[in-house]
Design a protein around this motif. Structure first.
Motif, PDB file in Angstrom:
ATOM      1  N   ALA A   1     -30.413  -2.883  18.795  1.00 49.24           N
ATOM      2  CA  ALA A   1     -30.087  -4.247  18.358  1.00 49.24           C
ATOM      3  C   ALA A   1     -28.589  -4.514  18.376  1.00 49.24           C
ATOM      4  CB  ALA A   1     -30.649  -4.499  16.960  1.00 49.24           C
ATOM      5  N   GLY A   2     -27.804  -3.567  17.903  1.00 49.13           N
ATOM      6  CA  GLY A   2     -26.361  -3.761  17.847  1.00 49.13           C
ATOM      7  C   GLY A   2     -25.737  -3.908  19.218  1.00 49.13           C
ATOM      8  N   LEU A   3     -26.135  -3.048  20.139  1.00 49.68           N
ATOM      9  CA  LEU A   3     -25.590  -3.110  21.496  1.00 49.68           C
ATOM     10  C   LEU A   3     -26.002  -4.400  22.190  1.00 49.68           C
ATOM     11  CD1 LEU A   3     -26.192   0.575  22.674  1.00 49.68           C
ATOM     12  CD2 LEU A   3     -24.042  -0.478  21.943  1.00 49.68           C
ATOM     13  N   ILE A   4     -27.232  -4.833  21.943  1.00 47.68           N
ATOM     14  CA  ILE A   4     -27.716  -6.063  22.581  1.00 47.68           C
ATOM     15  C   ILE A   4     -26.938  -7.274  22.076  1.00 47.68           C
ATOM     16  CG2 ILE A   4     -29.700  -7.624  22.756  1.00 47.68           C
ATOM     17  CD1 ILE A   4     -31.468  -5.081  22.719  1.00 47.68           C
ATOM     18  N   LEU A   5     -26.755  -7.371  20.747  1.00 42.21           N
ATOM     19  CA  LEU A   5     -26.011  -8.507  20.207  1.00 42.21           C
ATOM     20  C   LEU A   5     -24.546  -8.434  20.647  1.00 42.21           C
ATOM     21  CD1 LEU A   5     -25.747 -11.055  18.579  1.00 42.21           C
ATOM     22  CD2 LEU A   5     -25.602  -9.688  16.486  1.00 42.21           C
ATOM     23  N   ALA A   6     -23.974  -7.243  20.667  1.00 38.55           N
ATOM     24  CA  ALA A   6     -22.577  -7.092  21.093  1.00 38.55           C
ATOM     25  C   ALA A   6     -22.401  -7.544  22.542  1.00 38.55           C
ATOM     26  CB  ALA A   6     -22.127  -5.645  20.925  1.00 38.55           C
ATOM     27  N   ASP A   7     -23.294  -7.113  23.419  1.00 38.47           N
ATOM     28  CA  ASP A   7     -23.194  -7.516  24.829  1.00 38.47           C
ATOM     29  C   ASP A   7     -23.408  -9.016  24.993  1.00 38.47           C
ATOM     30  OD1 ASP A   7     -22.657  -4.961  25.661  1.00 38.47           O
ATOM     31  OD2 ASP A   7     -24.714  -4.501  26.290  1.00 38.47           O
ATOM     32  N   THR A   8     -24.312  -9.569  24.205  1.00 42.68           N
ATOM     33  CA  THR A   8     -24.564 -11.017  24.262  1.00 42.68           C
ATOM     34  C   THR A   8     -23.325 -11.797  23.837  1.00 42.68           C
ATOM     35  OG1 THR A   8     -26.907 -10.614  23.751  1.00 42.68           O
ATOM     36  CG2 THR A   8     -26.091 -12.863  23.462  1.00 42.68           C
ATOM     37  N   LEU A   9     -22.670 -11.316  22.783  1.00 43.53           N
ATOM     38  CA  LEU A   9     -21.450 -11.975  22.324  1.00 43.53           C
ATOM     39  C   LEU A   9     -20.341 -11.859  23.367  1.00 43.53           C
ATOM     40  CD1 LEU A   9     -21.462 -10.885  18.577  1.00 43.53           C
ATOM     41  CD2 LEU A   9     -21.510 -13.242  19.416  1.00 43.53           C
ATOM     42  N   ARG A  10     -20.203 -10.698  23.980  1.00 36.65           N
ATOM     43  CA  ARG A  10     -19.163 -10.526  25.006  1.00 36.65           C
ATOM     44  C   ARG A  10     -19.366 -11.520  26.150  1.00 36.65           C
ATOM     45  NH1 ARG A  10     -20.252  -4.943  23.911  1.00 36.65           N
ATOM     46  NH2 ARG A  10     -18.549  -4.025  22.690  1.00 36.65           N
ATOM     47  N   LYS A  11     -20.606 -11.678  26.581  1.00 35.69           N
ATOM     48  CA  LYS A  11     -20.884 -12.620  27.672  1.00 35.69           C
ATOM     49  C   LYS A  11     -20.595 -14.052  27.230  1.00 35.69           C
ATOM     50  CE  LYS A  11     -24.422 -14.104  30.989  1.00 35.69           C
ATOM     51  NZ  LYS A  11     -24.066 -15.536  30.810  1.00 35.69           N
ATOM     52  N   PHE A  12     -20.981 -14.376  26.017  1.00 29.65           N
ATOM     53  CA  PHE A  12     -20.759 -15.716  25.480  1.00 29.65           C
ATOM     54  C   PHE A  12     -19.259 -16.019  25.459  1.00 29.65           C
ATOM     55  CE2 PHE A  12     -20.471 -18.964  22.171  1.00 29.65           C
ATOM     56  CZ  PHE A  12     -21.565 -19.772  22.443  1.00 29.65           C
ATOM     57  N   LEU A  13     -18.464 -15.061  24.998  1.00 22.30           N
ATOM     58  CA  LEU A  13     -17.022 -15.258  24.911  1.00 22.30           C
ATOM     59  C   LEU A  13     -16.371 -15.262  26.294  1.00 22.30           C
ATOM     60  CD1 LEU A  13     -16.239 -12.990  21.814  1.00 22.30           C
ATOM     61  CD2 LEU A  13     -16.665 -15.447  21.878  1.00 22.30           C
ATOM     62  N   PHE A  14     -16.875 -14.413  27.188  1.00 17.23           N
ATOM     63  CA  PHE A  14     -16.342 -14.373  28.556  1.00 17.23           C
ATOM     64  C   PHE A  14     -16.507 -15.728  29.232  1.00 17.23           C
ATOM     65  CE2 PHE A  14     -16.885 -13.693  33.136  1.00 17.23           C
ATOM     66  CZ  PHE A  14     -15.713 -13.009  33.435  1.00 17.23           C
ATOM     67  N   ASP A  15     -17.634 -16.356  29.008  1.00 18.66           N
ATOM     68  CA  ASP A  15     -17.888 -17.669  29.609  1.00 18.66           C
ATOM     69  C   ASP A  15     -16.901 -18.727  29.124  1.00 18.66           C
ATOM     70  OD1 ASP A  15     -19.991 -16.602  31.010  1.00 18.66           O
ATOM     71  OD2 ASP A  15     -21.548 -17.376  29.674  1.00 18.66           O
ATOM     72  N   LEU A  16     -16.276 -18.457  27.971  1.00 21.62           N
ATOM     73  CA  LEU A  16     -15.321 -19.414  27.407  1.00 21.62           C
ATOM     74  C   LEU A  16     -13.878 -18.928  27.543  1.00 21.62           C
ATOM     75  CD1 LEU A  16     -17.364 -20.466  24.255  1.00 21.62           C
ATOM     76  CD2 LEU A  16     -16.700 -21.937  26.159  1.00 21.62           C
ATOM     77  N   ASN A  17     -13.671 -17.907  28.384  1.00 16.63           N
ATOM     78  CA  ASN A  17     -12.319 -17.421  28.699  1.00 16.63           C
ATOM     79  C   ASN A  17     -11.533 -16.991  27.469  1.00 16.63           C
ATOM     80  OD1 ASN A  17     -12.599 -18.030  31.540  1.00 16.63           O
ATOM     81  ND2 ASN A  17     -12.317 -20.191  30.996  1.00 16.63           N
TER      82      ASN A  17
END
Length: 447
Positions: free
Chosen positions: A395-411
């Protein structure tokens, strides 16, 4: 999973042993013997009255008339004083014959000094109401000015959170305060919280009491249309973390000790069934609208929705609390060297609050997931992850990766190095985090 849970519990116990336990300086203090300390059994919901609608700011003069206000203190900052939100407020006050004095020197990311400057302004006259027009910095400054003007004998640190301040409960009656938020992030229009940089320690702290919450929050979505891209993004990150942290805060009935008097029950009480509803709803709005609001300033649906999401998350975290992202964000912002965030027209280096909070979020939720993996997976799914075959231990790795992608999309700037920190700064960042024990210890979930 068990090893991770044990690791977090060990951290919490270490923090509890390290914290001050005197009655003036600690949320963990209790007059009962240690053997009698029990967890709390109740939670209390407090929030400002809220009014939402396009153009609702024009009603503020009538509201003050209805309150019987005769002399009003209006607070804002140097940038906003020239913009439509402040002009709309002042026009309404003038139209309705409300006498007012304008203080436009609020500091973006306020300090103890800037709080005290505003407090001195408030003490110069006898104001019977306050109006805050701006983001969290303005609303928090106005809350403090109202509090200390109504407590002329109080020392500044009397109401400041322990262990930096004395954390005394607020027992005086404050004047009405109307908050008009112009950003979509802090939710300060709903909460009894006022945050500032304590310059002597180069760390953020604040005042937390239901007594200082605004009387009324006027949520006028038209005010979001003037926000530049960087401000929209960083304020939205604050909503994101408010929602995630309050949803994963310690449940109210597991927080200890149980207060011996209701006045000692903290504003941040832990997750509870009502806060959970607001936090998850805010997270769904962030997932759907934040990227749109940042990338297209003409997307009224997105910007208006984020304005409401900020309020929703404010209701959630204002009663449940936040934890590690916010606890660690304060020295990140307070120790800033030369970094100046895009789209912030200020005369000093600044790591905006929302950015300082979100930078650590992938690491934080990777760590905290061992305590409540189901909630972390639920959050990841809301933010776009496919969790159909996910395992709880991931769960932790999945949420962390999801957040990284979300933030990457917003530069988003990539990590602490991007805002000017090096490994040599780690001891100072840790030292600045430790005063936030009341967040880290009391509000990290244990299940």
């Amino acid at each position: 999973m068990a090893a991770g849970r044990d690791k977090v519990i060990h951290l919490l116990k270490q923090l509890q042993r390290a914290s001050c336990r005197c009655p003036a300086h600690s949320h963990t203090y209790c007059q009962a013997p240690a053997s009698q300390i029990t967890t709390d059994y109740a939670f209390e919901m407090a929030m400002s009255n809220i009014r939402y609608g396009e153009g609702v700011t024009k009603e503020i003069g009538m509201d003050l008339q209805n309150m019987g206000a005769r002399n009003v203190c209006v607070m804002t900052d140097k940038n906003l004083v020239q913009l439509p939100p402040v002009k709309a407020v002042l026009n309404s006050l003038t139209k309705n014959n409300i006498n007012f004095s304008l203080y436009d020197s609020v500091r973006v990311e306020p300090t103890d000094k800037s709080f005290m400057d505003a407090i001195q302004f408030a003490k110069k006259e006898t104001f019977d109401a306050y109006v805050a027009v701006g983001g969290g910095s303005v609303m928090d400054t106005c809350k403090a000015a109202n509090l200390y003007a109504c407590s002329p004998g109080a020392e500044f640190l009397d109401y400041v959170n322990a262990p930096i301040g004395k954390g005394k409960p607020v027992t005086v009656t404050l004047k009405p305060l109307i908050a008009v938020p112009t950003t979509s992030g802090t939710g300060s229009e709903t909460t009894g919280i006022a945050i500032f940089d304590y310059e002597a320690m180069k760390a953020k702290t604040g005042i937390a009491s239901r007594a200082i919450k605004p009387t009324l929050g006027l949520i006028d979505p038209e005010h979001t249309l003037h926000m530049p891209e960087g401000v929209v993004a960083n304020s939205g990150f604050d909503v994101l973390c408010h929602a995630l942290e309050s949803y994963t805060a310690i449940p109210y009935n597991m927080r200890s000790p149980c207060p011996t008097n209701p006045i000692n029950r903290p504003a941040y009480q832990g997750s509870n069934p009502i806060s959970d509803v607001w936090s998850i709803h805010a997270l769904r709005i962030v997932s759907k609208f934040l990227k749109r609001a940042v990338k297209n300033p003409d997307d009224r649906e997105a910007r208006f929705s984020m304005h409401l999401a900020s309020t929703f998350a404010g209701i959630g975290f204002g009663n449940a609390g936040v934890h590690l992202c916010h606890g660690m964000s304060y020295p990140i912002a307070g120790l800033v060297k030369k970094y100046r965030a895009k789209d912030y027209n200020v005369d000093h280096p600044i790591v905006p609050h929302g950015l300082s909070v979100v930078l650590t979020s992938p690491a934080v939720f990777s760590f905290t997931a061992a305590m409540c993996p189901e909630r972390h997976l639920e959050a990841a799914e809301i933010l776009g992850a496919d969790i159909q075959t996910a395992k709880l231990e991931d769960a932790g790795l999945i949420l962390a990766d999801t957040l990284r992608k979300f933030l990457f999309d917003l530069n988003v700037d990539d990590g602490l190095a991007a805002v000017g920190y090096t490994t040599a700064d780690i001891p100072a960042l840790v030292k600045g985090t430790l005063p936030q024990i009341f967040k880290i210890f009391n509000y990290l979930i244990i299940s």
